[in-house]
Design a protein around this motif. Structure first.
Motif, short mmCIF file in Angstrom:
data_model
loop_
_atom_site.label_atom_id
_atom_site.label_comp_id
_atom_site.label_asym_id
_atom_site.label_seq_id
_atom_site.Cartn_x
_atom_site.Cartn_y
_atom_site.Cartn_z
N LEU A 6 -1.77 8.01 8.58
CA LEU A 6 -2.94 7.27 8.15
C LEU A 6 -2.56 6.00 7.41
N ILE A 7 -1.56 6.12 6.53
CA ILE A 7 -1.10 4.96 5.78
C ILE A 7 -0.53 3.91 6.70
N ALA A 8 0.24 4.37 7.69
CA ALA A 8 0.82 3.42 8.64
C ALA A 8 -0.27 2.67 9.39
N LEU A 9 -1.34 3.38 9.75
CA LEU A 9 -2.44 2.74 10.45
C LEU A 9 -3.15 1.73 9.56
N ILE A 10 -3.25 2.05 8.26
CA ILE A 10 -3.84 1.11 7.32
C ILE A 10 -3.04 -0.18 7.29
N ILE A 11 -1.72 -0.04 7.26
CA ILE A 11 -0.84 -1.22 7.22
C ILE A 11 -1.04 -2.06 8.47
N LEU A 12 -0.99 -1.41 9.62
CA LEU A 12 -1.10 -2.14 10.88
C LEU A 12 -2.46 -2.83 10.99
N SER A 13 -3.49 -2.15 10.51
CA SER A 13 -4.82 -2.75 10.54
C SER A 13 -4.89 -3.98 9.65
N TYR A 88 3.61 -4.52 1.09
CA TYR A 88 2.63 -4.07 0.11
C TYR A 88 3.28 -3.37 -1.07
N SER A 89 2.77 -3.69 -2.26
CA SER A 89 3.19 -2.98 -3.46
C SER A 89 2.41 -1.68 -3.61
N ASN A 90 1.22 -1.65 -3.03
CA ASN A 90 0.38 -0.46 -3.05
C ASN A 90 -0.36 -0.38 -1.72
N LEU A 91 -0.04 0.64 -0.93
CA LEU A 91 -0.60 0.75 0.41
C LEU A 91 -2.07 1.16 0.40
N SER A 92 -2.42 2.12 -0.45
CA SER A 92 -3.78 2.65 -0.42
C SER A 92 -4.81 1.59 -0.80
N ASP A 93 -4.41 0.64 -1.67
CA ASP A 93 -5.32 -0.42 -2.08
C ASP A 93 -5.02 -1.75 -1.38
N SER A 94 -4.08 -1.75 -0.44
CA SER A 94 -3.69 -2.94 0.31
C SER A 94 -3.32 -4.11 -0.60
N LYS A 257 -0.05 -3.94 -14.51
CA LYS A 257 -0.85 -4.30 -13.34
C LYS A 257 0.00 -4.91 -12.23
N GLN A 258 1.25 -5.26 -12.54
CA GLN A 258 2.14 -5.87 -11.55
C GLN A 258 3.08 -4.85 -10.92
N MET A 259 2.96 -3.58 -11.27
CA MET A 259 3.91 -2.56 -10.83
C MET A 259 3.71 -2.18 -9.38
N ALA A 260 4.82 -2.07 -8.66
CA ALA A 260 4.79 -1.53 -7.30
C ALA A 260 4.79 -0.01 -7.36
N THR A 261 4.15 0.61 -6.40
CA THR A 261 4.22 2.05 -6.22
C THR A 261 5.42 2.38 -5.34
N GLY A 262 6.19 3.38 -5.72
CA GLY A 262 7.34 3.79 -4.91
C GLY A 262 6.93 4.73 -3.80
N TYR A 263 7.65 4.64 -2.64
CA TYR A 263 7.29 5.44 -1.48
C TYR A 263 8.50 6.17 -0.90
N THR A 264 8.21 7.31 -0.29
CA THR A 264 9.24 8.09 0.38
C THR A 264 9.57 7.46 1.73
N ASN A 265 10.54 8.07 2.44
CA ASN A 265 10.89 7.62 3.79
C ASN A 265 9.72 7.73 4.76
N ASP A 266 8.74 8.60 4.42
CA ASP A 266 7.57 8.80 5.28
C ASP A 266 6.33 8.09 4.73
N LEU A 267 6.54 7.13 3.82
CA LEU A 267 5.44 6.34 3.24
C LEU A 267 4.48 7.18 2.41
N GLU A 268 4.99 8.27 1.84
CA GLU A 268 4.19 9.03 0.88
C GLU A 268 4.45 8.45 -0.51
N PRO A 269 3.39 8.21 -1.32
CA PRO A 269 3.59 7.61 -2.64
C PRO A 269 4.16 8.60 -3.65
N TYR A 270 5.06 8.12 -4.48
CA TYR A 270 5.54 8.90 -5.61
C TYR A 270 4.60 8.68 -6.80
#
Length: 487
Positions: A6-13, A88-94, A257-270
């Motif tokens: 789902l996250i990957a699709l968000i990015i591509l969109s 993206y620094s945060n995928l869910s919020d683009s 407010k400038q912090m990036a969210t960290g992600y796993t190899n599968d784009l899951e947020p930490y």
């Protein structure tokens, strides 16, 4: 449908204008666009057969490796030459990465802490070669059989030869009780880690050690009667104009407010966590700030600016020896140049900085991904090629003629861990057989080296003292290698 998909699709969109990429970009210095394009579109493997380099781009590798965001800063002759951001620094919020996005710098904290400690040495507050127990208060390095003849010194702590273990200390959620530096060293609650102790004779060997840098942190606080954050602000951040950097845990509000969210190899947020091991891996910063730090380091060395250290001390930092005083070094007798570098990795973040001493150039790369190491090695290599550095250049091979009798010496099975590599001679050519039974032709490029041209993997067959082939070293296109023993 899996969340990662789902996250990957968000990015591509979000990136419809750039098909099959997960990236956006921001140019800061318009004059450097041509140079940026030479780098971002010309990523080549660490080795390849002439004419078969298989060039890739930064967006292409980001998509292949599921990397959410990347930020890069390049400096040249005393100034930031260009910056570039992707993804993206945060995928869910683009939320896109910008030059002000802060990443966890992980072990890039170490050279910052090391040079601050060396500054205290030059001020006469610390000594490089005295027993650190002379300075430590409240906690001291426990004496044991390993410290009977040799002692822990600041020089050994900085250079990872003080005799401490390699393990990474624990991180904590913001709502959890947070250990002090003393509690971390003693192993007392709320710390969940064992007490820090010497497990090798100090000075005997170099073992990369995170706990050793926690000892440095305690040492600096004890001799100055100041908090580590305040020491770094005074000695490094302020003089280097690092305005988007902090060791504070949690990250101060003005940077949060400038912090990036960290992600796993599968784009899951930490989830966001705190790093009590500040000197070893707690810095939050930007590539631009770290580039400013490296520019200052070079000016101290070349121009005797004395902003952080004297030229004499900087000469020690950059001495052509295996001894580390904050940085790892790449050098040889054939070149007058030297590269100094450091890698970093915490959950969800990978980063790298490297600089050429003679060219007065360097690059800092930060990603909010577990999977950034390969990409960063490609980018650093492209920078080296674009700027004619003596090191990090790709190795280009020519085809070598080899008969079937010679090739037969290399067939067989080789095992590393649970993985088995199998080689067979088929139609007078050495082939690599993968786990599904499919074969790939290997091209001989030296008497004991073969390259797999479809993915630029190099296989080097190694002999024992009796001249028998006992190992094969597999080096992938990004330069990472593994050894396998013949069965």
């Amino acid at each position: 449908m899996k969340k990662s998909l789902l996250i990957a699709l968000i990015i591509l969109s979000a990136c419809k204008e750039k098909k099959k990429t997960v990236t956006t970009s921001t140019d800061v210095n318009k004059d450097s666009i041509a140079q940026i394009e030479r780098i971002e579109k010309n990523l080549v493997p660490v080795h390849y057969l002439k004419g078969l380099e298989h060039k890739k781009s930064i967006p292409q590798l980001m998509q292949e490796d599921n990397i959410a965001g990347v930020s890069i800063a390049f400096f040249d002759n005393g100034k930031i030459s260009w910056q570039k951001t992707y993804g993206y620094s945060n995928l869910s919020d683009s939320i896109k990465v910008t030059p002000n996005t802060i990443f966890n710098g992980a072990s890039l904290s170490k050279p910052v802490a090391a040079l601050a400690a060396l500054n205290l040495v030059e001020k006469g507050v610390l000594s490089l070669n005295d027993d650190v127990n002379k300075y430590l208060k409240g906690w001291k390095v426990p004496d044991n059989k390993f410290t009977e003849q040799e002692k822990v010194t600041l020089k050994r702590l900085i250079g990872h030869s003080a005799g401490f273990e390699r393990y990474v200390q624990s991180s904590y959620f913001p709502n959890e009780e947070f250990p002090t530096i003393t509690q971390m060293l003693t192993g007392e609650k709320p710390s969940v880690d064992p007490p820090v102790s010497v497990v090798y004779v100090p000075g005997q060997k170099q073992v990369y050690s995170n706990p050793g840098y926690s000892v440095i942190e305690k040492l600096m606080e004890d001799v100055t009667d100041k908090a580590f954050d305040d020491i770094i602000n005074e000695l490094i951040f302020e003089p280097c104009d690092m305005n988007n950097s902090s060791f504070e845990q949690p990250v101060p509000i003005y940077l949060s407010k400038q912090m990036a969210t960290g992600y796993t190899n599968d784009l899951e947020p930490y989830p966001y966590k705190l790093f009590p091991y500040k000197a070893a891996g707690g810095i939050w910063t930007t590539p631009t700030d770290l580039a400013s730090f490296l520019v200052t380091v070079l000016e101290d060395h070349h121009a005797s600016a004395n902003t952080i250290l004297s030229k004499k001390m900087m000469d020690s930092v950059f001495a052509k020896t295996s001894e580390r005083l904050g940085f790892a070094k790449i050098y040889n007798d054939k070149s007058t140049d030297l590269l100094f570098e450091h890698w970093g990795s915490n959950s969800g973040f990978t980063c790298y900085m490297v600089s050429s001493l003679n060219h007065k150039q360097g690059v800092v790369i930060m990603t909010n991904s577990d999977n950034g190491m390969s990409l960063m090695s490609y980018i650093a290599r492209a920078v080296a090629v674009a700027n004619n550095w003596d090191f990090l250049q790709p190795k280009i091979y020519d085809r070598l003629l080899m008969n079937e009798v010679e090739m037969n010496k290399f067939k067989g099975k080789f095992k590393g861990g649970e993985e088995i590599l199998e080689f067979e001679v088929i139609e007078e050519e050495l082939n690599f057989l993968n786990e599904t039974g499919n074969s790939s032709k290997l091209v001989p490029v030296a008497e004991n080296k073969f390259i797999q041209t479809n993915n630029n993997t190099l296989y080097e067959f190694l002999k024992n003292k009796q001249g028998e082939i006992k190992y094969v070293r597999m080096t992938k296109a990004d330069g990472y290698n593994s050894d396998y023993r013949k069965q």
